[in-house]
Write a protein that holds these residues in place. Structure first.
Motif, PDB file in Angstrom:
ATOM      1  N   ALA A  18       3.811  -8.113  -9.028  1.00  0.00           N
ATOM      2  CA  ALA A  18       4.145  -7.702  -7.657  1.00  0.00           C
ATOM      3  C   ALA A  18       4.255  -8.925  -6.762  1.00  0.00           C
ATOM      4  N   ASP A  19       5.324  -8.964  -5.953  1.00  0.00           N
ATOM      5  CA  ASP A  19       5.540 -10.057  -4.987  1.00  0.00           C
ATOM      6  C   ASP A  19       5.153  -9.589  -3.585  1.00  0.00           C
ATOM      7  N   VAL A  20       4.418 -10.442  -2.846  1.00  0.00           N
ATOM      8  CA  VAL A  20       4.050 -10.166  -1.433  1.00  0.00           C
ATOM      9  C   VAL A  20       4.494 -11.340  -0.582  1.00  0.00           C
ATOM     10  N   PRO A  21       4.874 -11.102   0.681  1.00  0.00           N
ATOM     11  CA  PRO A  21       5.412 -12.186   1.507  1.00  0.00           C
ATOM     12  C   PRO A  21       4.355 -13.158   2.024  1.00  0.00           C
ATOM     13  N   GLU A  22       3.144 -12.719   2.180  1.00  0.00           N
ATOM     14  CA  GLU A  22       2.124 -13.580   2.748  1.00  0.00           C
ATOM     15  C   GLU A  22       0.826 -13.424   1.981  1.00  0.00           C
ATOM     16  N   LYS A  23       0.065 -14.475   1.966  1.00  0.00           N
ATOM     17  CA  LYS A  23      -1.253 -14.433   1.377  1.00  0.00           C
ATOM     18  C   LYS A  23      -2.184 -13.638   2.282  1.00  0.00           C
ATOM     19  N   GLY A  24      -3.058 -12.838   1.685  1.00  0.00           N
ATOM     20  CA  GLY A  24      -3.994 -12.084   2.497  1.00  0.00           C
ATOM     21  C   GLY A  24      -4.642 -10.957   1.735  1.00  0.00           C
ATOM     22  N   ASP A  25      -5.393 -10.174   2.482  1.00  0.00           N
ATOM     23  CA  ASP A  25      -6.096  -9.037   1.893  1.00  0.00           C
ATOM     24  C   ASP A  25      -5.222  -7.790   1.997  1.00  0.00           C
ATOM     25  N   TYR A  26      -5.130  -7.055   0.897  1.00  0.00           N
ATOM     26  CA  TYR A  26      -4.312  -5.854   0.825  1.00  0.00           C
ATOM     27  C   TYR A  26      -5.125  -4.748   0.163  1.00  0.00           C
ATOM     28  N   LYS A  27      -4.469  -3.577   0.013  1.00  0.00           N
ATOM     29  CA  LYS A  27      -5.054  -2.451  -0.699  1.00  0.00           C
ATOM     30  C   LYS A  27      -4.084  -2.011  -1.786  1.00  0.00           C
ATOM     31  N   LEU A  28      -4.634  -1.773  -2.969  1.00  0.00           N
ATOM     32  CA  LEU A  28      -3.838  -1.284  -4.072  1.00  0.00           C
ATOM     33  C   LEU A  28      -4.092   0.205  -4.227  1.00  0.00           C
ATOM     34  N   TYR A  29      -3.025   1.018  -3.973  1.00  0.00           N
ATOM     35  CA  TYR A  29      -3.107   2.476  -4.103  1.00  0.00           C
ATOM     36  C   TYR A  29      -2.605   2.884  -5.492  1.00  0.00           C
ATOM     37  N   VAL A  30      -3.305   3.883  -6.094  1.00  0.00           N
ATOM     38  CA  VAL A  30      -2.952   4.385  -7.421  1.00  0.00           C
ATOM     39  C   VAL A  30      -2.974   5.908  -7.371  1.00  0.00           C
ATOM     40  N   ARG A  31      -1.882   6.531  -7.862  1.00  0.00           N
ATOM     41  CA  ARG A  31      -1.842   7.992  -7.973  1.00  0.00           C
ATOM     42  C   ARG A  31      -2.143   8.356  -9.427  1.00  0.00           C
ATOM     43  N   TYR A  32      -3.018   9.343  -9.621  1.00  0.00           N
ATOM     44  CA  TYR A  32      -3.499   9.674 -10.963  1.00  0.00           C
ATOM     45  C   TYR A  32      -3.834  11.162 -11.035  1.00  0.00           C
ATOM     46  N   ALA A  33      -4.118  11.629 -12.250  1.00  0.00           N
ATOM     47  CA  ALA A  33      -4.560  13.009 -12.486  1.00  0.00           C
ATOM     48  C   ALA A  33      -5.700  12.972 -13.502  1.00  0.00           C
ATOM     49  N   ILE A  34      -6.735  13.803 -13.287  1.00  0.00           N
ATOM     50  CA  ILE A  34      -7.902  13.869 -14.148  1.00  0.00           C
ATOM     51  C   ILE A  34      -8.212  15.339 -14.447  1.00  0.00           C
ATOM     52  N   PRO A  35      -8.934  15.615 -15.535  1.00  0.00           N
ATOM     53  CA  PRO A  35      -9.277  17.013 -15.892  1.00  0.00           C
ATOM     54  C   PRO A  35     -10.519  17.494 -15.162  1.00  0.00           C
ATOM     55  N   ALA A  36     -10.505  17.404 -13.811  1.00  0.00           N
ATOM     56  CA  ALA A  36     -11.568  17.898 -12.936  1.00  0.00           C
ATOM     57  C   ALA A  36     -12.903  17.201 -13.186  1.00  0.00           C
ATOM     58  N   LYS A  37     -12.868  15.916 -13.603  1.00  0.00           N
ATOM     59  CA  LYS A  37     -14.092  15.133 -13.751  1.00  0.00           C
ATOM     60  C   LYS A  37     -13.773  13.676 -13.417  1.00  0.00           C
ATOM     61  N   ASP A  38     -14.791  12.933 -12.959  1.00  0.00           N
ATOM     62  CA  ASP A  38     -14.583  11.559 -12.509  1.00  0.00           C
ATOM     63  C   ASP A  38     -14.201  10.660 -13.675  1.00  0.00           C
ATOM     64  N   ALA A  39     -13.386   9.600 -13.318  1.00  0.00           N
ATOM     65  CA  ALA A  39     -13.002   8.573 -14.295  1.00  0.00           C
ATOM     66  C   ALA A  39     -12.993   7.235 -13.582  1.00  0.00           C
ATOM     67  N   ASN A  40     -12.846   6.142 -14.310  1.00  0.00           N
ATOM     68  CA  ASN A  40     -12.753   4.804 -13.710  1.00  0.00           C
ATOM     69  C   ASN A  40     -12.038   3.886 -14.678  1.00  0.00           C
ATOM     70  N   ALA A  41     -11.694   2.656 -14.182  1.00  0.00           N
ATOM     71  CA  ALA A  41     -10.987   1.674 -15.011  1.00  0.00           C
ATOM     72  C   ALA A  41     -11.296   0.295 -14.459  1.00  0.00           C
ATOM     73  N   THR A  42     -10.893  -0.726 -15.188  1.00  0.00           N
ATOM     74  CA  THR A  42     -11.125  -2.110 -14.760  1.00  0.00           C
ATOM     75  C   THR A  42      -9.840  -2.627 -14.110  1.00  0.00           C
ATOM     76  N   LEU A  43     -10.015  -3.290 -12.910  1.00  0.00           N
ATOM     77  CA  LEU A  43      -8.875  -3.865 -12.152  1.00  0.00           C
ATOM     78  C   LEU A  43      -8.996  -5.382 -12.224  1.00  0.00           C
ATOM     79  N   THR A  44      -7.908  -6.017 -12.671  1.00  0.00           N
ATOM     80  CA  THR A  44      -7.856  -7.479 -12.777  1.00  0.00           C
ATOM     81  C   THR A  44      -6.707  -7.981 -11.908  1.00  0.00           C
TER      82      THR A  44
END
Length: 312
Positions: A221-247
């Motif tokens: 992903a390319d961004v125009p300026e250096k700085g703090d941002y937010k990464l949004y993710v759309r997902y679906a789960i079978p009605a129970k919590d999940a998680n993953a590792t972000l690098t």
């Protein structure tokens, strides 16, 4: 000296009047003695036992005659002193005095309401006339602005300064990258699928098989300026919590990416459990590598739809 008769019984004026000596020179000057005597002229000799009469003789009213004016002259008044009403025809020539109107302005002596009403109407008429004149004056001044053809003159063109073009340095909304997960680089056993409805990716495609260790998606992903941002993710789960590792750019976040059951669903049907989460990221200007993976300790039973970088 006491008042009364002297030795010969006759009094002197000097004895009766202290100022009688002032008149004593009248006899010496040969003046004719007045009747009954006077100052400087002795009167009749006093008679013993007879009261002495005053030098100023008193007469009854009307007895004394002044100049013996004939009585017939007073029978009729002199014409030049006659009163005007005695003239012949005076009654006809004299006009009768004008009748005075009753005070109070009307019947019964009350206020003159008719006069007050007329005055009030006059004031109203003056005010209305003034307003009419003012309106006509303003209308006339507007008519003078029109030309002979009855049309208003064309408005003067106003020269407007050219609108400055926005400079390149002006703040403009920057479109940040968004990518379908199906178009990203996949790490096995991650794969594409279209079975579950509700995905927003192209042709309804999404990433599945993410529930095994080693599965991953990588995004450039390319961004125009250096700085703090937010990464949004759309997902679906079978009605129970999940998680993953972000690098981000080869550095794994200390906190896992939460893929929780935010809608508190109790239905394990994946089609009814599409949700969105976000995680803070610090990006550099230009290209950045973002990787979501299922590592040891993660609960990765989820479907991935799309990823987006936002500045909020």
């Amino acid at each position: 000296m006491a008042a009364g008769n002297n030795g010969n019984g006759a009094g002197t004026p000097e004895d009766d009047d202290p100022f009688g000596y002032l008149y004593a020179d009248g006899q010496a000057a040969g003046a004719q003695a007045p009747q009954g005597g006077g100052y400087g002229y002795p009167g009749p000799a006093a008679q013993p036992g007879v009261p002495r009469r005053s030098y100023n003789q008193v007469r009854a009213v009307g007895e004394r005659q002044y100049g013996q004016v004939p009585q017939q002259q007073y029978a009729q008044p002199s014409p030049q002193y006659a009163a005007p009403e005695t003239y012949p025809g005076a009654d006809r020539a004299r006009p009768a005095p004008p009748a005075q109107p009753p005070r109070g302005g009307g019947r019964g002596g009350g206020p003159n309401t008719k006069g007050l009403l007329i005055g009030a109407l006059a004031v109203v008429a003056v005010v209305v006339t003034g307003i009419t004149v003012a309106v006509l004056t303003n209308t006339g001044s507007d008519d003078k602005k029109t030309n002979a053809g009855g049309q208003s003159p064309a408005p003067t063109a106003v020269k407007e300064s050219p609108t400055p073009k926005p400079s390149d340095s002006a703040d403009q909304p920057v479109e940040l990258p968004k990518q379908d997960a199906a178009t990203l680089q996949l790490g096995a056993p991650a794969m594409l699928a279209k079975d579950v409805k509700g995905a927003e990716g192209t042709d309804g495609a999404y990433v599945t098989g993410f529930n095994a260790v080693g599965a991953s998606v990588t995004w450039k992903a390319d961004v125009p300026e250096k700085g703090d941002y937010k990464l949004y993710v759309r997902y679906a789960i079978p009605a129970k919590d999940a998680n993953a590792t972000l690098t981000v750019n080869g550095k794994a976040n200390s906190n896992p990416l939460g893929l929780k059951n935010f809608i508190h669903s109790t239905d394990p049907n994946l089609e009814k459990n599409w949700q969105t989460t976000w995680a803070p990221v610090t990006l550099q200007k230009g290209e950045n590598e973002l990787k979501i993976s299922c590592e040891q300790g993660n609960q990765c039973d989820a479907l991935l739809d799309w990823l987006e970088v936002r500045a909020d």
